[in-house]
Design a protein around this motif. Structure first.
Motif, PDB file in Angstrom:
ATOM      1  N   LEU A   1      50.176  -5.688  74.910  1.00  0.00           N
ATOM      2  CA  LEU A   1      49.974  -4.540  74.020  1.00  0.00           C
ATOM      3  C   LEU A   1      50.647  -4.805  72.676  1.00  0.00           C
ATOM      4  O   LEU A   1      51.651  -4.179  72.331  1.00  0.00           O
ATOM      5  N   PRO A   2      50.117  -5.753  71.893  1.00  0.00           N
ATOM      6  CA  PRO A   2      50.725  -6.025  70.587  1.00  0.00           C
ATOM      7  C   PRO A   2      50.347  -4.957  69.570  1.00  0.00           C
ATOM      8  O   PRO A   2      49.223  -4.448  69.548  1.00  0.00           O
ATOM      9  N   GLY A   3      51.309  -4.618  68.713  1.00  0.00           N
ATOM     10  CA  GLY A   3      50.973  -3.778  67.577  1.00  0.00           C
ATOM     11  C   GLY A   3      50.049  -4.530  66.634  1.00  0.00           C
ATOM     12  O   GLY A   3      49.935  -5.754  66.670  1.00  0.00           O
ATOM     13  N   ASP A   4      49.368  -3.780  65.777  1.00  0.00           N
ATOM     14  CA  ASP A   4      48.413  -4.394  64.852  1.00  0.00           C
ATOM     15  C   ASP A   4      48.531  -3.701  63.498  1.00  0.00           C
ATOM     16  O   ASP A   4      49.178  -2.656  63.368  1.00  0.00           O
ATOM     17  N   ILE A   5      47.881  -4.270  62.488  1.00  0.00           N
ATOM     18  CA  ILE A   5      47.909  -3.695  61.148  1.00  0.00           C
ATOM     19  C   ILE A   5      47.197  -2.347  61.144  1.00  0.00           C
ATOM     20  O   ILE A   5      46.472  -2.006  62.080  1.00  0.00           O
ATOM     21  N   PHE A   6      47.401  -1.544  60.089  1.00  0.00           N
ATOM     22  CA  PHE A   6      46.789  -0.225  60.002  1.00  0.00           C
ATOM     23  C   PHE A   6      45.267  -0.310  60.106  1.00  0.00           C
ATOM     24  O   PHE A   6      44.640  -1.130  59.429  1.00  0.00           O
ATOM     25  N   ALA A   7      44.698   0.549  60.932  1.00  0.00           N
ATOM     26  CA  ALA A   7      43.234   0.634  60.985  1.00  0.00           C
ATOM     27  C   ALA A   7      42.687   1.316  59.739  1.00  0.00           C
ATOM     28  O   ALA A   7      41.595   0.998  59.262  1.00  0.00           O
ATOM     29  N   THR A   8      43.456   2.270  59.203  1.00  0.00           N
ATOM     30  CA  THR A   8      42.993   3.031  58.038  1.00  0.00           C
ATOM     31  C   THR A   8      43.288   2.342  56.723  1.00  0.00           C
ATOM     32  O   THR A   8      42.832   2.795  55.667  1.00  0.00           O
TER      33      THR A   8
ATOM     34  N   ARG B   1      40.113   3.369  67.017  1.00  0.00           N
ATOM     35  CA  ARG B   1      39.931   4.828  67.041  1.00  0.00           C
ATOM     36  C   ARG B   1      40.518   5.347  68.349  1.00  0.00           C
ATOM     37  O   ARG B   1      40.452   4.653  69.372  1.00  0.00           O
ATOM     38  N   PRO B   2      41.090   6.549  68.355  1.00  0.00           N
ATOM     39  CA  PRO B   2      41.657   7.067  69.598  1.00  0.00           C
ATOM     40  C   PRO B   2      40.676   7.068  70.758  1.00  0.00           C
ATOM     41  O   PRO B   2      41.004   6.608  71.862  1.00  0.00           O
ATOM     42  N   GLU B   3      39.484   7.566  70.536  1.00  0.00           N
ATOM     43  CA  GLU B   3      38.522   7.676  71.639  1.00  0.00           C
ATOM     44  C   GLU B   3      38.081   6.319  72.185  1.00  0.00           C
ATOM     45  O   GLU B   3      37.602   6.214  73.318  1.00  0.00           O
ATOM     46  N   ALA B   4      38.278   5.260  71.393  1.00  0.00           N
ATOM     47  CA  ALA B   4      37.929   3.917  71.862  1.00  0.00           C
ATOM     48  C   ALA B   4      38.873   3.425  72.954  1.00  0.00           C
ATOM     49  O   ALA B   4      38.566   2.455  73.655  1.00  0.00           O
ATOM     50  N   LEU B   5      40.024   4.094  73.101  1.00  0.00           N
ATOM     51  CA  LEU B   5      40.955   3.671  74.143  1.00  0.00           C
ATOM     52  C   LEU B   5      40.363   3.833  75.533  1.00  0.00           C
ATOM     53  O   LEU B   5      40.655   3.035  76.425  1.00  0.00           O
ATOM     54  N   ILE B   6      39.535   4.861  75.739  1.00  0.00           N
ATOM     55  CA  ILE B   6      39.048   5.135  77.091  1.00  0.00           C
ATOM     56  C   ILE B   6      38.247   3.955  77.654  1.00  0.00           C
ATOM     57  O   ILE B   6      38.611   3.408  78.710  1.00  0.00           O
TER      58      ILE B   6
ATOM     59  N   PRO C   1      46.524  -0.936  66.551  1.00  0.00           N
ATOM     60  CA  PRO C   1      46.967  -0.667  65.179  1.00  0.00           C
ATOM     61  C   PRO C   1      48.073   0.377  65.147  1.00  0.00           C
ATOM     62  O   PRO C   1      48.027   1.371  65.877  1.00  0.00           O
ATOM     63  N   GLN C   2      49.067   0.166  64.297  1.00  0.00           N
ATOM     64  CA  GLN C   2      50.253   1.006  64.362  1.00  0.00           C
ATOM     65  C   GLN C   2      49.971   2.455  63.994  1.00  0.00           C
ATOM     66  O   GLN C   2      50.618   3.371  64.523  1.00  0.00           O
ATOM     67  N   ASP C   3      49.001   2.719  63.137  1.00  0.00           N
ATOM     68  CA  ASP C   3      48.677   4.103  62.821  1.00  0.00           C
ATOM     69  C   ASP C   3      47.925   4.786  63.966  1.00  0.00           C
ATOM     70  O   ASP C   3      48.164   5.947  64.280  1.00  0.00           O
ATOM     71  N   VAL C   4      47.053   4.033  64.625  1.00  0.00           N
ATOM     72  CA  VAL C   4      46.287   4.603  65.734  1.00  0.00           C
ATOM     73  C   VAL C   4      47.205   4.930  66.909  1.00  0.00           C
ATOM     74  O   VAL C   4      47.012   5.937  67.603  1.00  0.00           O
ATOM     75  N   GLN C   5      48.219   4.104  67.156  1.00  0.00           N
ATOM     76  CA  GLN C   5      49.149   4.383  68.254  1.00  0.00           C
ATOM     77  C   GLN C   5      49.743   5.786  68.143  1.00  0.00           C
ATOM     78  O   GLN C   5      49.969   6.462  69.152  1.00  0.00           O
ATOM     79  N   ALA C   6      50.029   6.223  66.924  1.00  0.00           N
ATOM     80  CA  ALA C   6      50.702   7.508  66.714  1.00  0.00           C
ATOM     81  C   ALA C   6      49.740   8.661  66.486  1.00  0.00           C
ATOM     82  O   ALA C   6      50.179   9.808  66.337  1.00  0.00           O
ATOM     83  N   GLU C   7      48.445   8.394  66.465  1.00  0.00           N
ATOM     84  CA  GLU C   7      47.452   9.437  66.205  1.00  0.00           C
ATOM     85  C   GLU C   7      47.188  10.259  67.465  1.00  0.00           C
ATOM     86  O   GLU C   7      47.061   9.711  68.557  1.00  0.00           O
ATOM     87  N   ALA C   8      47.084  11.592  67.305  1.00  0.00           N
ATOM     88  CA  ALA C   8      46.865  12.495  68.443  1.00  0.00           C
ATOM     89  C   ALA C   8      45.374  12.685  68.695  1.00  0.00           C
ATOM     90  O   ALA C   8      44.540  12.591  67.777  1.00  0.00           O
ATOM     91  N   TYR C   9      45.059  13.010  69.950  1.00  0.00           N
ATOM     92  CA  TYR C   9      43.663  13.199  70.360  1.00  0.00           C
ATOM     93  C   TYR C   9      43.663  14.087  71.602  1.00  0.00           C
ATOM     94  O   TYR C   9      44.645  14.125  72.352  1.00  0.00           O
ATOM     95  N   ASP C  10      42.581  14.816  71.780  1.00  0.00           N
ATOM     96  CA  ASP C  10      42.429  15.670  72.963  1.00  0.00           C
ATOM     97  C   ASP C  10      41.731  14.864  74.063  1.00  0.00           C
ATOM     98  O   ASP C  10      40.505  14.654  74.005  1.00  0.00           O
ATOM     99  N   TRP C  11      42.518  14.441  75.060  1.00  0.00           N
ATOM    100  CA  TRP C  11      42.031  13.539  76.095  1.00  0.00           C
ATOM    101  C   TRP C  11      41.533  14.321  77.306  1.00  0.00           C
ATOM    102  O   TRP C  11      42.185  15.275  77.739  1.00  0.00           O
ATOM    103  N   PRO C  12      40.389  13.942  77.853  1.00  0.00           N
ATOM    104  CA  PRO C  12      39.946  14.604  79.092  1.00  0.00           C
ATOM    105  C   PRO C  12      40.923  14.323  80.223  1.00  0.00           C
ATOM    106  O   PRO C  12      41.376  13.184  80.395  1.00  0.00           O
ATOM    107  N   GLU C  13      41.245  15.344  81.001  1.00  0.00           N
ATOM    108  CA  GLU C  13      42.203  15.188  82.096  1.00  0.00           C
ATOM    109  C   GLU C  13      41.750  14.131  83.105  1.00  0.00           C
ATOM    110  O   GLU C  13      42.579  13.480  83.742  1.00  0.00           O
TER     111      GLU C  13
END
Length: 636
Positions: A127-134, A170-175, A199-211
């Motif tokens: 799980l390496p950090g990465d450059i900003f996605a944005t 993108r957050p939703e791409a994690l699934i 990406p370091q910004d995506v790691q900290a971004e919030a999202y509504d995840w399905p349970e």
């Protein structure tokens, strides 16, 4: 749909805590199968934090707490991967560790460990950090700028050494990425290093995840049976053979197929040789065990291989060390039957392919071959050869004078006399793998832990920590030479910090002994392989360097016992095994020209020699090389 609002890093840590593997049914009372044994797929996360992961994965681990995801502090990113690999191997690939790093050098330090994991087919989640996605600023600290591609980072160096790679932009791409990552980690055919670049910004971004994303998920590890037609063809080949030989590879251990292999050997009388990864598949004292195969193998196994009319490979990749660079299997009509869960390996050497789990395949072969057994004369032949080799092992281990410095093989003899049934011996590089493969008497299924797929210097100490974490009731020994020790001693600090009781046997021989010997054989005259002062002629042939590695280990917090003689060594090893502290036994070995060592190589290994040269050593080495090359063949 019920959702939970979390950052991407928090969601990933929570998701990982709910992933499990299952294989087989645990035996219940009365002999019937019960529920399958369940294992946490990702049992802990190693980490070193920087700006690329401290506020993402770091914060998520802190918030989750050790009950959800235990955290292990490392000192070197490569070493953290080695520790995770040692853990996964000891757990038969049913459980793994994750490794998180910052961006830049923290991420690129993962590459060697990832290659080792993938080469050896062992699961680890990176799980390496990465450059900003944005890309709010470009470039950011530690960013590699690539003029022709704006979406490339240093993490792309992990692509060729990973069995699965994804960058979660993108957050939703994690699934889908997380589910694919788990699929590969748990798949015995596909497994290896799995990389989710974050990406370091995506790691900290919030999202509504399905349970549903956080529900317990079980990844079942199958035991596929061999195809009936392929099994029938393999059985015909075995029944027709007069001098069959089994080669046991690492797949025997990963499948927990040792009992099935022993039953097959007991029933058929076919001798069993082993690769570095497969050693210990049979106990050393089993009548059918003939020791290591190939360049570092025993004379018994290699002589049998040279005359075998059928070779049965079980869970082996057939590396060049195993095949003696395609010169070992010399019988004119030799054929191969390969039992392997991976089709890629099962089809090597134009073999009759049994694509199946090793245990399931061996059980099917044993049942179908009912009534078959090799001739008694063949059993007598390899039994007598085995006894002759054991006498050589006894001689190599013997210490006629306990008051002098021991040789490297005498160090192994002292260790052999010290360890118990369930101790684990770990090694990876240098001259020790050859001596161990020839001489070590493995007594239990996971006692012999050699990483020889990548043969990575520096693997042993962190891997010992991983093994000890996986099997806290088993004494663990990391065998390292001075060259290997200097590559990666940093995790001694981790062992001390965590109170992880590992033992290090540190062998001081003043240089790269293995490559020095190879250099001499190939006309290189040991150039650049000694740890010595530079002499007046520019060569490294001056006096030994005044480096005190024992003092170095002590400075990192380890309890150190120095052994100057063979007698002191035996006492030191016994004391280390009884001690509850991480302990290092330091010994300087005698040179090979003063004390007999292990028997020489019983089979060739192809290391090309200069075709033109003026120095006599290289000219003679090339003549010897050309002679060996003439024996190489294609098995079609």
């Amino acid at each position: 749909m019920t959702t939970r609002r979390l950052t991407v890093a928090q969601a990933l840590v929570t998701f990982l805590a709910h992933q499990y593997t299952e294989r087989d049914a645990a035996p219940a009372s009365g002999g019937r199968g019960g529920a399958p044994t369940r294992h946490r797929l990702v049992n802990a996360c190693w980490g070193i934090f920087g700006h690329g992961n401290v506020a993402g994965i770091g914060q998520a681990l802190l918030e989750a707490g050790p009950e959800v995801m235990p955290y292990l502090q490392g000192r070197n990113e490569q070493a953290m991967v080695h520790a995770a690999v040692g853990y996964a191997r000891q757990r038969d690939r049913l459980s793994a560790h994750a490794v998180t790093t910052s961006i830049g050098p923290g991420a690129t330090n993962l590459v060697t460990g990832a290659a080792l994991a993938t080469v050896n087919r062992l699961p680890v989640l990176l799980l390496p950090g990465d450059i900003f996605a944005t890309r709010p600023a470009d470039p950011v600290l530690q960013q590699l700028e690539v003029p022709y591609a704006g979406d490339v980072s240093v993490n792309d160096a992990l692509r060729p050494v990973s069995r699965y790679f994804d960058r979660v932009t993108r957050p939703e791409a994690l699934i889908p990425a997380a589910l694919q990552a788990m699929r590969v980690l748990a798949d015995p055919v596909e497994t290896g290093a799995v990389t989710l670049a974050l990406p370091q910004d995506v790691q900290a971004e919030a999202y509504d995840w399905p349970e549903e994303f956080f529900a317990d998920r079980v990844w079942r590890v199958p035991r596929p049976a061999p195809d009936a037609a392929a099994l029938a063809e393999a059985v015909r080949a075995v029944r027709a053979a007069e001098r069959p030989l089994i080669i046991a590879g690492g797949g025997v251990h990963h499948s927990e197929a040792e009992d099935a292999l022993r039953a097959f050997a007991d029933t058929t009388g076919i001798p069993v040789a082993s690769t570095q990864a497969g050693k210990g598949s049979l106990r050393h004292d089993h009548p059918a065990d003939v020791g290591g195969i190939g360049h570092t193998g025993t004379a018994t196994a290699d002589a049998l291989a040279a005359r075998a009319d059928l070779v049965i490979g079980v869970g082996t990749r057939y590396t060049d060390f195993t095949t003696a660079s395609a010169t070992l299997f010399a019988a004119p009509g030799v054929r191969f039957v390969n039992l392997n869960i991976a089709s890629f390996d099962a089809h090597k050497l134009a073999a009759t392919s049994l694509v199946a789990d090793a245990r399931a395949g061996l059980e099917a072969l044993t049942e179908t071959l009912s009534g078959y057994r090799v001739a008694q004369a063949y059993e007598d032949e390899y039994g007598a050869a085995k006894a002759r080799w054991e006498a050589l092992v006894d001689a190599a281990y013997a210490t006629p004078d306990a008051s002098v410095r021991p040789s490297q093989t005498q160090v192994l003899g002292a260790l052999d006399a010290t360890v118990g049934e369930h101790d684990v011996i770990i090694n990876a590089a240098g001259s020790l793998p050859g001596d161990l493969h020839k001489l070590w008497r493995a007594r239990s299924r996971r006692q012999y832990h050699l990483e020889y797929g990548y043969s990575c210097m520096g693997y042993e100490i962190p891997a010992a920590i991983g093994v000890r974490l996986a099997a806290p009731d088993r004494p663990v020994w990391a065998l390292v030479g001075d060259g290997t020790y200097l590559m990666l001693p940093t995790e001694i600090v981790t062992a001390v910090q965590e109170g992880i009781n590992i033992n290090i046997v540190l062998v001081q021989n003043h240089g790269y002994a293995s490559i020095g010997g190879l250099s001499e054989q190939t006309g290189g005259e040991r150039f650049g392989t000694a740890y010595r002062y530079r002499a007046a002629d520019g060569s490294y042939t001056g006096g030994p360097l005044p480096v005190d590695l024992a003092a170095n280990a002590a400075s990192l917090g380890m309890h150190v016992i120095r052994a100057a003689t063979a007698g002191e060594l035996r006492a030191a090893l016994a004391a280390a095994r009884a001690d509850e502290r991480p302990t290092c036994v330091y010994v300087e070995t005698a040179t090979a020209d003063t004390v007999p060592g292990a028997p020489g190589a019983q089979a060739w290994w192809d290391v090309p020699v200069a075709e033109t040269a003026t120095r006599p050593a290289a000219v003679e080495a090339r003549k010897d090389y050309d002679r060996h090359v003439a024996a190489r063949r294609r098995h079609l």
